[in-house]
Each structure stands twice: as structure tokens, then as C-alpha cells.
Design a protein around this motif. Structure first.
Motif, PDB file in Angstrom:
ATOM      1  N   ILE A 159     -10.823  -5.039  19.242  1.00  0.00           N
ATOM      2  CA  ILE A 159     -11.218  -4.105  20.297  1.00  0.00           C
ATOM      3  C   ILE A 159     -10.524  -4.534  21.584  1.00  0.00           C
ATOM      4  O   ILE A 159     -10.535  -5.715  21.941  1.00  0.00           O
ATOM      5  CB  ILE A 159     -12.741  -4.080  20.508  1.00  0.00           C
ATOM      6  N   VAL A 160      -9.923  -3.576  22.272  1.00  0.00           N
ATOM      7  CA  VAL A 160      -9.281  -3.862  23.549  1.00  0.00           C
ATOM      8  C   VAL A 160      -9.710  -2.810  24.559  1.00  0.00           C
ATOM      9  O   VAL A 160      -9.938  -1.647  24.216  1.00  0.00           O
ATOM     10  CB  VAL A 160      -7.737  -3.893  23.396  1.00  0.00           C
ATOM     11  N   SER A 161      -9.859  -3.234  25.789  1.00  0.00           N
ATOM     12  CA  SER A 161     -10.174  -2.304  26.877  1.00  0.00           C
ATOM     13  C   SER A 161      -9.412  -2.755  28.112  1.00  0.00           C
ATOM     14  O   SER A 161      -9.606  -3.862  28.605  1.00  0.00           O
ATOM     15  CB  SER A 161     -11.683  -2.296  27.160  1.00  0.00           C
ATOM     16  N   VAL A 162      -8.536  -1.886  28.582  1.00  0.00           N
ATOM     17  CA  VAL A 162      -7.659  -2.212  29.709  1.00  0.00           C
ATOM     18  C   VAL A 162      -7.863  -1.189  30.828  1.00  0.00           C
ATOM     19  O   VAL A 162      -7.648   0.001  30.636  1.00  0.00           O
ATOM     20  CB  VAL A 162      -6.172  -2.225  29.279  1.00  0.00           C
ATOM     21  N   GLY A 163      -8.309  -1.651  31.989  1.00  0.00           N
ATOM     22  CA  GLY A 163      -8.419  -0.771  33.146  1.00  0.00           C
ATOM     23  C   GLY A 163      -9.536   0.240  33.071  1.00  0.00           C
ATOM     24  O   GLY A 163      -9.537   1.208  33.836  1.00  0.00           O
ATOM     25  N   MET A 164     -10.503   0.032  32.182  1.00  0.00           N
ATOM     26  CA  MET A 164     -11.617   0.954  32.056  1.00  0.00           C
ATOM     27  C   MET A 164     -12.914   0.366  32.587  1.00  0.00           C
ATOM     28  O   MET A 164     -13.780   1.083  33.092  1.00  0.00           O
ATOM     29  CB  MET A 164     -11.786   1.350  30.580  1.00  0.00           C
ATOM     30  N   PHE A 165     -13.055  -0.952  32.509  1.00  0.00           N
ATOM     31  CA  PHE A 165     -14.317  -1.611  32.830  1.00  0.00           C
ATOM     32  C   PHE A 165     -14.721  -1.402  34.284  1.00  0.00           C
ATOM     33  O   PHE A 165     -15.906  -1.425  34.616  1.00  0.00           O
ATOM     34  CB  PHE A 165     -14.190  -3.109  32.523  1.00  0.00           C
ATOM     35  N   GLU A 166     -13.750  -1.158  35.157  1.00  0.00           N
ATOM     36  CA  GLU A 166     -14.045  -0.901  36.562  1.00  0.00           C
ATOM     37  C   GLU A 166     -14.891   0.361  36.758  1.00  0.00           C
ATOM     38  O   GLU A 166     -15.468   0.561  37.828  1.00  0.00           O
ATOM     39  CB  GLU A 166     -12.743  -0.758  37.355  1.00  0.00           C
ATOM     40  N   HIS A 167     -14.970   1.205  35.737  1.00  0.00           N
ATOM     41  CA  HIS A 167     -15.741   2.445  35.820  1.00  0.00           C
ATOM     42  C   HIS A 167     -17.104   2.339  35.136  1.00  0.00           C
ATOM     43  O   HIS A 167     -17.842   3.330  35.101  1.00  0.00           O
ATOM     44  CB  HIS A 167     -14.942   3.589  35.189  1.00  0.00           C
ATOM     45  N   VAL A 168     -17.430   1.175  34.603  1.00  0.00           N
ATOM     46  CA  VAL A 168     -18.683   1.018  33.865  1.00  0.00           C
ATOM     47  C   VAL A 168     -19.875   0.904  34.804  1.00  0.00           C
ATOM     48  O   VAL A 168     -20.896   1.579  34.638  1.00  0.00           O
ATOM     49  CB  VAL A 168     -18.607  -0.207  32.931  1.00  0.00           C
ATOM     50  N   GLY A 169     -19.773   0.050  35.825  1.00  0.00           N
ATOM     51  CA  GLY A 169     -20.882  -0.172  36.756  1.00  0.00           C
ATOM     52  C   GLY A 169     -21.775  -1.302  36.277  1.00  0.00           C
ATOM     53  O   GLY A 169     -22.147  -1.372  35.099  1.00  0.00           O
ATOM     54  N   ALA A 170     -22.134  -2.200  37.190  1.00  0.00           N
ATOM     55  CA  ALA A 170     -22.895  -3.390  36.826  1.00  0.00           C
ATOM     56  C   ALA A 170     -24.188  -3.105  36.057  1.00  0.00           C
ATOM     57  O   ALA A 170     -24.525  -3.854  35.134  1.00  0.00           O
ATOM     58  CB  ALA A 170     -23.191  -4.212  38.088  1.00  0.00           C
ATOM     59  N   PRO A 171     -24.943  -2.058  36.394  1.00  0.00           N
ATOM     60  CA  PRO A 171     -26.169  -1.804  35.617  1.00  0.00           C
ATOM     61  C   PRO A 171     -25.917  -1.540  34.138  1.00  0.00           C
ATOM     62  O   PRO A 171     -26.841  -1.650  33.327  1.00  0.00           O
ATOM     63  CB  PRO A 171     -26.759  -0.564  36.302  1.00  0.00           C
ATOM     64  N   HIS A 172     -24.676  -1.194  33.774  1.00  0.00           N
ATOM     65  CA  HIS A 172     -24.362  -0.830  32.396  1.00  0.00           C
ATOM     66  C   HIS A 172     -23.604  -1.922  31.644  1.00  0.00           C
ATOM     67  O   HIS A 172     -23.221  -1.712  30.490  1.00  0.00           O
ATOM     68  CB  HIS A 172     -23.548   0.464  32.378  1.00  0.00           C
ATOM     69  N   TYR A 173     -23.393  -3.088  32.272  1.00  0.00           N
ATOM     70  CA  TYR A 173     -22.664  -4.157  31.580  1.00  0.00           C
ATOM     71  C   TYR A 173     -23.347  -4.590  30.283  1.00  0.00           C
ATOM     72  O   TYR A 173     -22.672  -4.776  29.259  1.00  0.00           O
ATOM     73  CB  TYR A 173     -22.466  -5.359  32.501  1.00  0.00           C
ATOM     74  N   PRO A 174     -24.672  -4.770  30.268  1.00  0.00           N
ATOM     75  CA  PRO A 174     -25.300  -5.125  28.990  1.00  0.00           C
ATOM     76  C   PRO A 174     -25.032  -4.094  27.890  1.00  0.00           C
ATOM     77  O   PRO A 174     -24.733  -4.458  26.743  1.00  0.00           O
ATOM     78  CB  PRO A 174     -26.788  -5.194  29.351  1.00  0.00           C
ATOM     79  N   ALA A 175     -25.109  -2.814  28.230  1.00  0.00           N
ATOM     80  CA  ALA A 175     -24.852  -1.770  27.231  1.00  0.00           C
ATOM     81  C   ALA A 175     -23.408  -1.815  26.745  1.00  0.00           C
ATOM     82  O   ALA A 175     -23.137  -1.622  25.549  1.00  0.00           O
ATOM     83  CB  ALA A 175     -25.171  -0.393  27.816  1.00  0.00           C
ATOM     84  N   PHE A 176     -22.478  -2.092  27.645  1.00  0.00           N
ATOM     85  CA  PHE A 176     -21.071  -2.148  27.260  1.00  0.00           C
ATOM     86  C   PHE A 176     -20.822  -3.279  26.269  1.00  0.00           C
ATOM     87  O   PHE A 176     -20.225  -3.074  25.197  1.00  0.00           O
ATOM     88  CB  PHE A 176     -20.189  -2.322  28.500  1.00  0.00           C
ATOM     89  N   PHE A 177     -21.263  -4.476  26.603  1.00  0.00           N
ATOM     90  CA  PHE A 177     -20.978  -5.614  25.731  1.00  0.00           C
ATOM     91  C   PHE A 177     -21.810  -5.564  24.446  1.00  0.00           C
ATOM     92  O   PHE A 177     -21.356  -6.036  23.397  1.00  0.00           O
ATOM     93  CB  PHE A 177     -21.183  -6.921  26.481  1.00  0.00           C
ATOM     94  N   ASN A 178     -22.996  -4.983  24.500  1.00  0.00           N
ATOM     95  CA  ASN A 178     -23.755  -4.769  23.267  1.00  0.00           C
ATOM     96  C   ASN A 178     -23.001  -3.818  22.341  1.00  0.00           C
ATOM     97  O   ASN A 178     -22.997  -4.004  21.113  1.00  0.00           O
ATOM     98  CB  ASN A 178     -25.141  -4.194  23.585  1.00  0.00           C
ATOM     99  N   ALA A 179     -22.368  -2.807  22.921  1.00  0.00           N
ATOM    100  CA  ALA A 179     -21.583  -1.871  22.117  1.00  0.00           C
ATOM    101  C   ALA A 179     -20.381  -2.572  21.488  1.00  0.00           C
ATOM    102  O   ALA A 179     -20.068  -2.364  20.307  1.00  0.00           O
ATOM    103  CB  ALA A 179     -21.120  -0.699  22.984  1.00  0.00           C
ATOM    104  N   VAL A 180     -19.691  -3.407  22.270  1.00  0.00           N
ATOM    105  CA  VAL A 180     -18.544  -4.151  21.728  1.00  0.00           C
ATOM    106  C   VAL A 180     -19.004  -5.043  20.575  1.00  0.00           C
ATOM    107  O   VAL A 180     -18.355  -5.106  19.515  1.00  0.00           O
ATOM    108  CB  VAL A 180     -17.874  -4.985  22.834  1.00  0.00           C
ATOM    109  N   HIS A 181     -20.108  -5.742  20.763  1.00  0.00           N
ATOM    110  CA  HIS A 181     -20.647  -6.608  19.713  1.00  0.00           C
ATOM    111  C   HIS A 181     -20.964  -5.802  18.458  1.00  0.00           C
ATOM    112  O   HIS A 181     -20.654  -6.224  17.329  1.00  0.00           O
ATOM    113  CB  HIS A 181     -21.910  -7.312  20.225  1.00  0.00           C
ATOM    114  N   GLN A 182     -21.546  -4.645  18.628  1.00  0.00           N
ATOM    115  CA  GLN A 182     -21.935  -3.817  17.494  1.00  0.00           C
ATOM    116  C   GLN A 182     -20.727  -3.261  16.754  1.00  0.00           C
ATOM    117  O   GLN A 182     -20.724  -3.155  15.519  1.00  0.00           O
ATOM    118  CB  GLN A 182     -22.820  -2.671  17.979  1.00  0.00           C
ATOM    119  N   LEU A 183     -19.682  -2.906  17.499  1.00  0.00           N
ATOM    120  CA  LEU A 183     -18.511  -2.272  16.911  1.00  0.00           C
ATOM    121  C   LEU A 183     -17.535  -3.264  16.286  1.00  0.00           C
ATOM    122  O   LEU A 183     -16.691  -2.888  15.470  1.00  0.00           O
ATOM    123  CB  LEU A 183     -17.773  -1.460  17.984  1.00  0.00           C
TER     124      LEU A 183
END
Length: 418
Positions: A241-265
Motif C-alpha cells: 500500500i502506498v499513499s503519496v500527497g494524500m494524507f494532508e487531506h485526511v485531517g487529524a481527527p481521522h488519523y486513527p481511521a486512516f491507519f486502521n484502514a491501512v492495517h485492515q487492507l
């Protein structure tokens, strides 16, 4: 004058000439002035006193503030290199900052789609005028300072591939796939199957067209999906899994959801790589002008805000690299191309748009040169044994890929001569 004090506080030991709407010229600071700021109507001064971080850019966009004896880059360099000034309402914004930051960075799916469309659904022609031919809209990797933008963007892709350790037959996911360049590169050079996801309708159309033109549609597919949507329908399906230049649009409140998704995928022996803009000097807030006009909902975090979310997700951090001035050099290249193609860009949009992007690119470059911004790459896995024990493998793979590229280019040039 209060306005003089505001500028004097920002420029430190430097000096500028300030010309007000009624034609009065005043020297601010000591020594010879480096440039002149001209205010074209009386409201500019009042706006700057109330909220300079937002109103300065607005006044420049609207042509109500102009720079003489230099460029907007020169003016911003003077203003951004010194201490930050908040204006009359600064105390209130500071008091409300903890609450405002969470509200500004709250990006549910509907808002994420809207925010992405604001910036990335501009025409392909526009981006072709300022980016490299592969449409890489993220930090390049200047492994050699003499590199061109094209060479540095190719080096960035090689560097990422070295960290991903891709092998033929693997399945890869590109979260925030842009115009498809990285996904196509992975399929073409590493013989893997790739799914690229984006929220931009324009990027999706361009990516699919490029895959078809390259004859790679059987190995690379693109979908208009959010990471949260994908995690809800698939689990453990991606080796890389790679993510380039997208994380800046996630927002700090959603960091747990983002990394949980990466872990799941991610598969149990998979590797993930996150490439994003960050801050060297700790948590802060997005510049209000950038948040309003360029990246609504955007935020570049400090690592201290990111790593706790990585840890809580169950992902293991296996490598971190900080790229300091690479993005400053990338933006310098984009800024020069924008300037060279300004008439064509103005024909696509208008003068206000051009002034907005001039302000954006100058300010963005300077944020890396004088205000502590950087780019980080975090490599993650679900197992301690997924990657080698020492990071020499990254450099070795990087150099081997670079040598192969040079060899292929030489062979192509020889063939064309013959």
C-alpha cells in the motif's frame, strides 16, 4: 501608524516602502528598502490589521495590493522569514485554536469529496503547464542537486519502489492515486497489479485514459473511492500500500481511521509507505489563506500527531525518512514553469486565478525554506520480519533502478541514432 508597526514586526531588520491608497509613501524598518508594497484602496490597511495571514493574500489576489521592485516571492520571503504576526484578532483565534483546529480538519466523506474537487478537478491542461509529463503533483527527490524536475520525479518513484520492495505478481493499492503516474510506474516496472483510488472525477478520467493508452488496463484499475469505503468492502487483499500527497487531506481527527484502514487492507507480511508533508516544529494550524483558497480541510501534521495513530492501529513503523528541502526545490521548478506559461494559464482561467496561484506557490516554497515544513516517508508493516534488518536495501535498490534507467535511456538513444 498601526499598519507600519504590523509590517515592522514581521520584517525584523529589513526595510520596505509602503505606499497607501492616498499616495503617501512611508519607510518601514531601517536601511535601504528591498521593495515597495502599494495599497490600492483604503480597506486594505484595515483588513491587514484585523487578519494579516488571510487578508494579505486576498488583497494580492484581487490586485488591491501590488509589489514594486520585486515579486510576490520576494515580499513573502521578507514577511515569512521573521516572526509571525496575528493582527488585532490574533488573541481570539489563539484562544479558540484547539476547537477551531478540530472543526477545520473534520473531513467526513461528503466534505472530502468537495474539498478534493476544489483543487484537483482543475483541467488537465492547466496541470500539464506546470508539472512534469507524468503529472507528479508531489515532492520530487533530488538525489543529485543538478537534476531536472523530470529526473527528480523519476528518482522519487524509484525511491518509493525501493522501500516498497515490490515483486512480480503482487497486488498493490495506491491511496490518492492522482493522475495515475505512480500506479502505472509500479505496473510497468515491477509487474504488479495495482488499484488506484481517488476522489477527483478529473483525475479518475485522466488515469483511466492513461492506463488504456499505455496498454495497462488489465493490470491497473482506477476507482473513485475513499479509503474508508474501500476498507468497508475489502480486507487483507493488498501486498503493498502506498499513499503519496494524500494524507494532508485526511485531517487529524481521522488519523486513527486512516491507519486502521491501512492495517485492515494490508496482508500480514505486507508493506505500506506513507509520503506526506509535515512540520518540524510541532502541531499547529493550517494557514487561513491556504485553507480558504487552496486546500480546504487540509493540514500538514507533526510526526508527534501521526505516530500515535500508527501505533494504536497495530501497524509497526519500520522506517522513517525526513526530506527537508526537496519540496522547496520542487516548488521552485513549478513556480518557474507557471511563470513561463502564465499567458496560457490566464487564457484558461483569469488574472485573479493566476495571482492566487502565484501567491500559493511562492508561499508554499517558502514554508519549506524558512518555516519548518518538510516531507516525511513512513514505512509500515504488520510484522517485524517483513523488511531487512538494515536499511542498506533501500539505497541498493535505488541505485540499481537508477542504473537500469540510464542503461535503457542510452540504448534508446543509440537505437534512434542508428
Amino acid at each position: 501608524m498601526l499598519l507600519d508597526r504590523l509590517f515592522a514586526a514581521a520584517i525584523g531588520d529589513a526595510a520596505i516602502d509602503l505606499v497607501t491608497a492616498d499616495g503617501q509613501r512611508r519607510r518601514v524598518g531601517s536601511g535601504p528598502p528591498r521593495l515597495t508594497l502599494r495599497l490600492h484602496d483604503g480597506s486594505v490597511g484595515r483588513d491587514l490589521l484585523m487578519n494579516p495571514r488571510l487578508r494579505f493574500g486576498e488583497a494580492y489576489m484581487d490586485g488591491r495590493l501590488t509589489v514594486e521592485g520585486g515579486t510576490i516571492y520576494d515580499a513573502l520571503h521578507l514577511l515569512m522569514a521573521g516572526p509571525e504576526v496575528q493582527g488585532a484578532l490574533g488573541w481570539l483565534r489563539e484562544a479558540l485554536s484547539p476547537v477551531l483546529r478540530r472543526l477545520q480538519q473534520r473531513n467526513p466523506l461528503w466534505r472530502s469529496r468537495r474539498n478534493v474537487a476544489h483543487h484537483y478537478d482543475l483541467s488537465r491542461t492547466f496541470y500539464e503547464l506546470i508539472l512534469d509529463p507524468d503529472l507528479q503533483y508531489s515532492c520530487a527527490y533530488f538525489s543529485d542537486p543538478a537534476m531536472t524536475l523530470e529526473q527528480a520525479q523519476e528518482a522519487k518513484k524509484r525511491h518509493i519502489m525501493a522501500k516498497l520492495r515490490l515483486e512480480p505478481g503482487m497486488r498493490a493499492l495506491d491511496i490518492g492515486s492522482g493522475w495515475g503516474g505512480l500506479a502505472l510506474h509500479m505496473a510497468r516496472h515491477c509487474d504488479v497489479r495495482v488499484l488506484g483510488v481517488t476522489l477527483s472525477a478529473e483525475q479518475l478520467a485522466v488515469s483511466r485514459q492513461r492506463a488504456a493508452e499505455a496498454g495497462l488496463s488489465d493490470r491497473v484499475t482506477f476507482e473513485r473511492l475513499d479509503y474508508r469505503e474501500l476498507a468497508a468492502i475489502e480486507a487483507g487483499g493488498f501486498d503493498r500500500i502506498v499513499s503519496v500527497g494524500m494524507f494532508e487531506h485526511v485531517g487529524a481527527p481521522h488519523y486513527p481511521a486512516f491507519f486502521n484502514a491501512v492495517h485492515q487492507l494490508l496482508t500480514k507480511d505486507g508493506v505500506a509507505l506513507l509520503h506526506a508533508i509535515g512540520r518540524l516544529d510541532g502541531p499547529s494550524a493550517t494557514n487561513p489563506w491556504i485553507r480558504t483558497y487552496i486546500f480546504p480541510g487540509g493540514y500538514s501534521p507533526a510526526l508527534s500527531e501521526v505516530l500515535p495513530a500508527v501505533e494504536s492501529s497495530g501497524l509497526l513503523t519500520t522506517d522513517i525518512e525526513i526530506l527537508r528541502l526537496h519540496y522547496a526545490e520542487t516548488l521552485r521548478c513549478w513556480r518557474r514553469r507557471f511563470s513561463a506559461n502564465r499567458p496560457a494559464i490566464q487564457a484558461l482561467y483569469d488574472e485573479r486565478f493566476c495571482r492566487m496561484w502565484e501567491f500559493y506557490m511562492a508561499g508554499a516554497e517558502l514554508s519549506f525554506r524558512v518555516q519548518g515544513h518538510m516531507v516525511f516517508q513512513i514505512q509500515m508493516s504488520r510484522s517485524l520480519e517483513t523488511v531487512p534488518l538494515i536499511r542498506d536495501y533501500i539505497t541498493d535498490a535505488d541505485r540499481q533502478a537508477a542504473a537500469s534507467t540510464v542503461k535503457a535511456q542510452t540504448a534508446l538513444e543509440t537505437e534512434s541514432v542508428v
